[in-house]
Design an enzyme around this catalytic site. Structure first.
Site, PDB file in Angstrom:
ATOM      1  N   GLU B 197       0.834  -1.203   0.000  1.00 33.75           N
ATOM      2  CA  GLU B 197       0.000   0.000   0.000  1.00 33.75           C
ATOM      3  C   GLU B 197       0.862   1.243   0.000  1.00 33.75           C
ATOM      4  OE1 GLU B 197      -2.892  -0.868   3.235  1.00 33.75           O
ATOM      5  OE2 GLU B 197      -4.248   0.320   2.019  1.00 33.75           O
ATOM      6  N   HIS B 317     -10.127  11.508   4.405  1.00 31.12           N
ATOM      7  CA  HIS B 317      -9.948  11.079   3.023  1.00 31.12           C
ATOM      8  C   HIS B 317     -10.496  12.196   2.147  1.00 31.12           C
ATOM      9  CE1 HIS B 317     -10.482   8.985  -0.791  1.00 31.12           C
ATOM     10  NE2 HIS B 317      -9.557   8.145  -0.339  1.00 31.12           N
ATOM     11  N   ARG B 372      -2.238  12.578  -1.311  1.00 30.80           N
ATOM     12  CA  ARG B 372      -3.603  12.649  -0.806  1.00 30.80           C
ATOM     13  C   ARG B 372      -3.814  13.805   0.175  1.00 30.80           C
ATOM     14  NH1 ARG B 372      -3.623   7.747   1.029  1.00 30.80           N
ATOM     15  NH2 ARG B 372      -2.764   8.415   3.012  1.00 30.80           N
ATOM     16  N   HIS B 433     -11.752  10.051   8.928  1.00 32.12           N
ATOM     17  CA  HIS B 433     -11.554   8.600   8.848  1.00 32.12           C
ATOM     18  C   HIS B 433     -10.938   8.000  10.094  1.00 32.12           C
ATOM     19  CE1 HIS B 433     -10.846   4.758   6.876  1.00 32.12           C
ATOM     20  NE2 HIS B 433      -9.577   4.807   7.232  1.00 32.12           N
ATOM     21  N   ARG B 468      -1.097   8.563  10.152  1.00 32.63           N
ATOM     22  CA  ARG B 468      -1.105   7.097  10.210  1.00 32.63           C
ATOM     23  C   ARG B 468      -0.655   6.503   8.875  1.00 32.63           C
ATOM     24  NH1 ARG B 468      -4.810   3.170   8.520  1.00 32.63           N
ATOM     25  NH2 ARG B 468      -5.874   4.847   7.404  1.00 32.63           N
TER      26      ARG B 468
END
Lengths: 114, 648
Positions: B197, B317, B372, B433, B468
């Site tokens: 990921e 997100h 992101r 999130h 995170r």
């Protein structure tokens, strides 16, 4: 999109036995790629030809899904009936493109981890 | 509420030893400072909370009150006794996600366990964690590499010891899960299949198709249900921890809960309590979290005098489907967000504001392919500047077949709401999130409250730092749940618990006397107040912050809280009354205030916390934000425990 063709689409989608995805149901996302491809192909064709009746649409969709399955074969079932990804050798994993190919974890466009 | 924030850096004297990439270590103790009648001490991660307690005990002599407490007849409670409204257990676990269940299964080997969960046991953030859990399970991977990835993602705010412990112990925790029956995907060679990921430099994500959290939850629940020493109390909402002062120490002896099905208050007396109650996504209007995530544990712990840390680091997100922008709105409010994958941007999707202006190039030369967090900030900035509710993600310029084959789930979801993504842009808005901060723990999951341990998202262990790393949250929960086991058992064995302890605290009661009309009014108002709070949080404590906005947030939250509490009490509500919605509301207020004040305290931008008044990283500020317990002099109903403090 006209309401009439939208509802035709929905009833046709349900014919494919794809569980209706909802925000609460993550199980629906584990549909197989072939089924989801069928849905997408179906949506393609129905958008272009809204005048088709149910039967013709179902047939067309079946043909399309067969074409799609042959074209995009990425894995096969092993002896235990489990899906094996040819590229990665992963057993029992999600079908289709690697869920993490863009960094987050996604299936069919819905992200569930990042 | 007089929340005392020690931003352990600014005006306190201390020596610091650290090097870039090696995490943070504080060499010496910070001297005590009194402030507003409260003790304010800086803490370092490496010194640990337990060490703080040791030093504390040395400095204070035993108070007479302690001796009185100990003079009660002591009984061992290896078997739990039921007297209807009071239950006795060796261990009480609040929350039934991966942390709570993992812990319960271990400690059940030594004593009786109550698992207290506010809804159905599987309703937890764990169940919605679909991606995977990270661990070093490949020979070509290394603990050092996983550590490095974690520390980089955490913007160098992680506690190095914590990171080392988690990355080292992770693989064994996964193996145990497999031994317990969790079924993960494997390769044809029989080895675990490991995905990679974003942010990870190796393939190390263990997963079960795309339902990893659900699979782990399933396996653990099955084991829990079959364990004769574990009793699961579902639909039991935890109200407040049962604590008392033993000299300088706060000690926890269980928790009060409301059975939301029978409207009965149950008092759980336990020698040890594990808080594993998960996140607080619902302080924001748009969140991926299930409805249970209302920050109950963080609030209860704060009211119980536990130290809270790093609450400003809220992970969003950037692109959740914005129901506001759909032609056909969903019939009922979506309970958790539908996140649009980065793959849409990766495949050429373009972001526009509602004037159809492409804005990403204004913020980053990589435009839609920026990381992101940059995208999230950019969207947030556009929304705040233009006072709009969502932006548009347009993929319709791509071939229809490609769109539908790559993103069928988005296509179907949107189509059901009247939107054709092959022709129209997708309305999106950022969704909260994950909470990187929470109740501060040492390396054994211990807190500054004796007998209280924490694990999972509710905890701030030092692993995540300022941001995170993907799939590290399930891992953190597993590792810390396990680490808290032995200290819990030791504490349980040395604990003297008396049956008469159940009368030590005033009992909460249900508002039967108010009548249905009044209750209806109160519930309706509470629902509106929740929406208002979420709106304030999104507007003033969003992704791009400023001192002015954060100060406005504190003021507005305070005013809203006062308005709501006044409304309750004007309608006959009593201090000790409980109802699910009201208790969730007071917890949301508590968490909202913790996030706002933590954000105000950080005079730099790091990881998930970005503020235009301090837009850069400040090396000297590379420290955790710590909130100490506050005095009760100026406190609100939401910030006080329901039961009264015991009088000596």
């Amino acid at each position: 999109m006209a309401r009439a063709s939208l509802s035709r689409l929905f009833s046709s989608i349900s014919e494919l036995s794809i569980p209706k995805p909802s925000s609460n149901s993550f199980r629906s996302e584990s549909m197989t790629r072939s089924a989801s491809n069928s849905a997408s192909r179906f949506m393609c064709s129905s958008a272009q030809q809204p005048q088709l009746n149910q039967e013709e649409k179902a047939n067309e969709e079946k043909q399309e899904s067969v074409k799609v399955e042959n074209k995009e074969e990425e894995g096969e079932e092993d002896e235990d009936g489990q899906y094996v990804n040819k590229e990665t050798g992963e057993v029992g994993g999600p079908r289709g493109p690697e869920p993490t190919r863009y960094g987050d974890w996604e299936r069919g466009g819905r992200c569930s981890d990042f | 509420m007089a929340a005392i924030i020690a931003y352990a850096g600014g005006h306190l004297q201390h020596g610091v030893n650290f090097g870039r990439g090696q995490g943070y270590k504080q060499a010496v103790w910070v001297p005590c400072v009194t402030f507003n009648g409260c003790l304010q001490r800086g803490l370092s991660w490496s010194c640990g909370v337990s060490k703080f307690l040791q030093i504390h005990r040395c400095n204070f002599s035993q108070s007479p009150a302690t001796e009185n407490w100990k003079s009660f007849r002591t009984v061992t409670t290896s078997a739990y006794l039921r007297d209807g409204s009071t239950k006795y257990f060796d261990f009480a676990v609040i929350g039934s996600g991966v942390a709570g269940l993992r812990y319960a299964l271990e400690v059940a080997k030594q004593g009786t366990v109550a698992v207290i969960t506010k809804a159905e046991p599987h309703e937890s953030n764990t169940n919605y964690a679909q991606g995977g859990v990270s661990a070093v399970l490949c020979p070509s991977d290394s603990v050092e590499s996983h550590m490095q990835d974690t520390i980089v993602a955490g913007a160098y705010l992680c506690d190095e010891e914590t990171v080392k412990v988690v990355c080292t112990e992770g693989p064994d925790r996964i193996r145990e899960l497999i031994a317990m029956g969790a079924s993960f995907d494997h390769g044809e060679d029989g080895n675990l299949h490991l995905a990679r990921e974003g942010g990870h430099s190796h393939h190390r994500i263990v997963h079960a198709a795309d339902m990893t959290g659900r699979e782990i939850e399933r396996a653990l629940l099955e084991a829990v249900v079959n364990d004769p020493n574990i009793a699961v109390f579902k639909h039991h909402f935890a109200i407040d921890l049962l604590t008392y002062q033993d000299g300088p120490d706060t000690v926890c002896h269980g928790v009060d809960a409301l059975n939301t099905e029978t409207q009965e208050v149950i008092r759980f007396i336990s020698k040890v309590t594990l808080l594993a109650s998960g996140g607080a996504g619902h302080i924001y209007p748009s969140t991926t979290n299930p409805p249970v995530a209302t920050g109950d544990g963080m609030a209860m712990a704060h009211r119980a005098q536990a130290v809270i840390s790093n609450m400003e680091f809220v992970q969003f997100h950037p692109t959740a489907l914005a129901d506001e922008g759909l032609p056909i709105k969903p019939k009922k409010t979506r309970e958790n967000a539908f996140l649009i994958t980065e793959a849409v941007r990766g495949d050429g999707g373009i972001l526009y504001n509602l004037s159809m202006e492409r804005f990403m190039p204004l913020y980053d030369e990589r435009a839609e392919l920026a990381p992101r967090d940059v995208v999230a900030r950019s969207i947030d900035d556009q929304l705040k500047k233009r006072n709009e509710k969502y932006v548009l993600l347009d993929i319709s310029h791509k071939p229809r077949e490609k769109i539908l084959s790559h993103f069928p789930n988005i296509a179907i979801e949107c189509l059901q709401h009247g939107l054709d993504i092959t022709r129209q842009p997708i309305p999106v808005v950022p969704a909260a999130h994950y909470m990187c901060g929470g109740v501060r723990t040492g390396l054994q999951g211990e807190t500054n409250v004796r007998g209280l341990y924490v694990a999972g998202e509710v905890a701030c262990t030092g692993l995540h730092g300022a941001n995170r790393l993907a799939s590290n949250s399930l891992l953190e929960a597993l590792v810390f749940a396990r680490r808290a086991v032995q200290p819990s058992i030791d504490h349980m064995k040395s604990s003297n618990l008396d049956l008469s302890a159940s009368n030590f605290w005033t009992r909460p009661d249900v508002p039967k006397s108010l009548g249905t009309d009044v209750m209806h009014k109160i519930l309706r108002t509470t629902k509106e107040v929740r929406k208002e709070l979420q709106s304030v949080m999104w507007k003033y404590v969003g992704i791009v912050r400023s001192t002015t906005r954060l100060q406005a947030a504190e003021q507005k939250i305070g005013e809203l809280e006062a308005k709501w509490e006044t409304y309750l009490f004007e309608h006959g509500w009593q201090q000790t009354m409980v109802a699910l919605e009201a208790c969730e509301m007071r917890n949301l207020f508590c968490c909202a205030k913790l996030v706002a004040s933590s954000a105000l305290a950080r005079h730099e931008s790091r990881g998930l916390h970005y503020t235009i008044d301090f837009p850069n990283l400040e090396e000297s500020m590379r420290l955790p934000t710590v909130i100490f317990p506050s005095s009760h002099m100026m406190s609100t109903w939401s910030s006080r425990q329901l039961h009264q403090q015991p009088m000596y």
